[in-house]
Design an enzyme around this catalytic site. Sequence first.
Site, PDB file in Angstrom:
ATOM      1  N   ASP A   1      36.732  37.010  46.141  1.00 25.78           N
ATOM      2  CA  ASP A   1      37.427  37.849  47.110  1.00 25.78           C
ATOM      3  C   ASP A   1      38.762  38.321  46.538  1.00 25.78           C
ATOM      4  O   ASP A   1      39.414  37.607  45.778  1.00 25.78           O
ATOM      5  CB  ASP A   1      37.666  37.050  48.398  1.00 25.78           C
ATOM      6  CG  ASP A   1      38.083  37.925  49.573  1.00 25.78           C
ATOM      7  OD1 ASP A   1      37.896  39.156  49.492  1.00 25.78           O
ATOM      8  OD2 ASP A   1      38.591  37.378  50.565  1.00 25.78           O
TER       9      ASP A   1
ATOM     10  N   ASP B   1      40.032  43.150  44.007  1.00 26.15           N
ATOM     11  CA  ASP B   1      40.122  44.604  44.031  1.00 26.15           C
ATOM     12  C   ASP B   1      41.559  45.049  44.296  1.00 26.15           C
ATOM     13  O   ASP B   1      42.089  45.937  43.645  1.00 26.15           O
ATOM     14  CB  ASP B   1      39.170  45.193  45.065  1.00 26.15           C
ATOM     15  CG  ASP B   1      39.261  44.504  46.432  1.00 26.15           C
ATOM     16  OD1 ASP B   1      39.986  43.496  46.569  1.00 26.15           O
ATOM     17  OD2 ASP B   1      38.589  44.965  47.369  1.00 26.15           O
TER      18      ASP B   1
ATOM     19  N   ASP C   1      36.200  44.124  54.729  1.00 29.46           N
ATOM     20  CA  ASP C   1      36.621  43.560  56.013  1.00 29.46           C
ATOM     21  C   ASP C   1      36.449  44.592  57.131  1.00 29.46           C
ATOM     22  O   ASP C   1      37.415  45.134  57.680  1.00 29.46           O
ATOM     23  CB  ASP C   1      38.077  43.096  55.929  1.00 29.46           C
ATOM     24  CG  ASP C   1      38.272  42.018  54.876  1.00 29.46           C
ATOM     25  OD1 ASP C   1      37.278  41.386  54.478  1.00 29.46           O
ATOM     26  OD2 ASP C   1      39.424  41.818  54.436  1.00 29.46           O
TER      27      ASP C   1
END
Length: 800
Positions: free
Chosen positions: A412, A415, A468
């Site tokens: 996670d 990016d 998300d």
Amino acid sequence: MQIALKRFGLAATLVSACCCPLSAQTPTRPLEVVTGPGAVEITSGSSVLDVQVVEDNVVRVHVRPDGQSSPRTLVLDPDYRPPAWVRTAREGGAYVLSTADLSVHVKTASPFGITIDDRAGHRLLESVHPFREARDRGVAMLHGKGDTFYGIRGLGLRDSSIGLTRNSGDPVVQGIQGDSGGPWIFTVNYGLLVDSDGGEFTTAPGRLTFLHGSRADVEYFVSVGPPLKTMADLSRLVGPPPLPPKWTLGFLNSQWGSTQAEVEDIVATYRRSQIPIDGFILDFDWKAWGEDNYGEWRWNSTSGPGNVDPDKFPDGASGVFAKRLASEGVHLAGILKPRILLTVAGNPDQPTQAAAYATEHDLWYPGEPAMPDYFSHRMARDLDFNNPLTRTWFWDHLRPAFHAGMTAWWDDEADVSYKTIFNNFQFLNMGRMLYDGQRAESNLRVWSINRAFYLGASRYGYAGWSGDISTGFASMAFQRRRMLAALDTGEFHWSMDTGGFGGHPSPENYARWIEFAAFVPIMRVHGALDEKRQPWVYGPVAEAAARDAIDLRYRLLPYIYSYERLGAEGDVGLVRPLFWEFPHDPQSAAQQGEWMFGDSLLVSPVVTQGAASQQVYLPPGEWFDYASGQQLRGAQTLEVPVDPVTWKDIPLFVRSGSILATQPLEQYTGERPVTELTLDVFPSSRPATFLVYDDDGTTYDYEKGQYFRQAVTALRTGGETTITLAPRTGSYAGSPTTYLLRIHTPAHRVLLNGKLLPSVGAADLSTEAGVNWASSQDRFGASVLLRVAAGQGPAVVSLR
């Protein structure tokens, strides 16, 4: 002018002299031309142009302006080995490389350049000024004015009404929050892959340009053919995905905010409720986040200083917790972050052991300042996974968690972090760290799920999810388009936070979302902190609808796993946008809310609140409504009724000329040996092909031939239907012993390998293979039931 001759590969061709003035940027000078099997090399001064046919429908072009050369990027598979062997011929002022699929003309007479035609002689692309464009790190092509372009990049977190076409070009970038990208652009007739870390495609009527490449030389590949072929070529060029663990194709429950006791209770409730589940994915909770001595890597089985929420998994580090879940058929995956904390709790001047090591060995992501960590509220920095030492060091400290039962990973925030948007390969290299580390010491398959995608990542056991996202019907509907756009970039293993990450879905929203998720590559639920996404949370109506959808996916696992195997062999895998399968049907190209699930099934999930009907476009051909069995004509849009009260229906259609494999329902993959598969055969004049495939589902032994593989085909010609079982390959012993063939056509006589079989009533159908056959009636109409031995080909079944 004089043209010199050298030896190229295994053969060389004598070339006569010619005069070939190049562009104004390329002065007239002697050209040196070298030819060989399927290749032409042209040298002008110090600049070199290589053109090579590497597969029957794939051309490689490599331009080295002024002799410059550079290493390939991580986009291309270092293990790719071109198989082609093509004759090179001379036609006037051009060298011609021809196969059954294409023709490439490398022109040495004015105008100098390269043209690529399809098998019918239609001009697809023409390279103009290859040396000049390469000096600007680019490629310029002339193309047909009617071309529609796809690929380049996916869609961002927010819906900005962008569709699937890329007719204005786009920057080549990984993006953030579930985006995807790569230096790949394609039409329904060809695709173009440029090896580059970033860049930009621009399109104009008749002209396609790639700009701002990362390499001093330019290397690109042109694939000729329809999307199913060019996307498969792309997969082989960048490296096909290895087979994932079979359990990751089942139902996965991800959760932020959990304890050992709660997870065990949730798993027990799944089992009591008879809702299948295969994996539980843990967020921050599983780690000793905030403790010194590498707490960011360790199970949260301790209560040391700085631990944000200590000892939530007391049996994690010992491996006992993972073993208990494994006894229930549930595997564990855990979240990883690219950052680590900088100082010990309560002493901002004392670096943690991990931070001290990272500073000493220069492992930090370059140019990024310290930032506040939102979980611990202490300062942190991100590691540079492009650095090989970082990858080795990170895995070394992750190894104990792996051996304690953390068998898959959730990467996670590689990016974007705080104010830093990472480069295109940070996420890829985080997945590479896991793949290289785990494969070096274990035969268990590697799997990670990641929040962004750049081409080349798939070969590292790398899946993605769409970031998300929020709850609600609008967000759910948008995920259809996001998945299809991601597939167009080569991201074949896509997922989403089913139910939405932010917010709490309504029962109807949840039920419909689960039905949607049953027909994407990876079926996974997730929500924000303390949000629960178990089906029973949303009431009995939603739970019943969700259970039916999950059950259907588990019955389809042999079908799903077959396409995973094909993907690992360099095909396109399971989920395909409609226009991939029907490239010359304009209505298929316009569809952004339905897709093919393998070759046989078309799905159009319900994404509208309170819907009592759903519009579904069926492409040309004959189809069957999976729920009712009604036969339908294609090339039309239908108004399909759906239930606004029970939410229990999924518009799902079977293509005529298909073979659909199912198995008995399991509560988790491998719960019991599957001794018989049901093959529903829908024969037509369209040849049906299906690969029955199995292996142990957990290791890489399939790379050594330990698998079961048998091709089954079906064809109706006139009044006869023929089903052919090819000889099996592979040495895996745990394969099915019989197939129950359910052939959806009437018959008066059935022959097996030329022998007439007796007909009996359906209740008297033998449990043994090849003994008798029965006529039956089901929702699809008249059918024939017959058991045949699995793996004992060649065998031919004839229905008359």
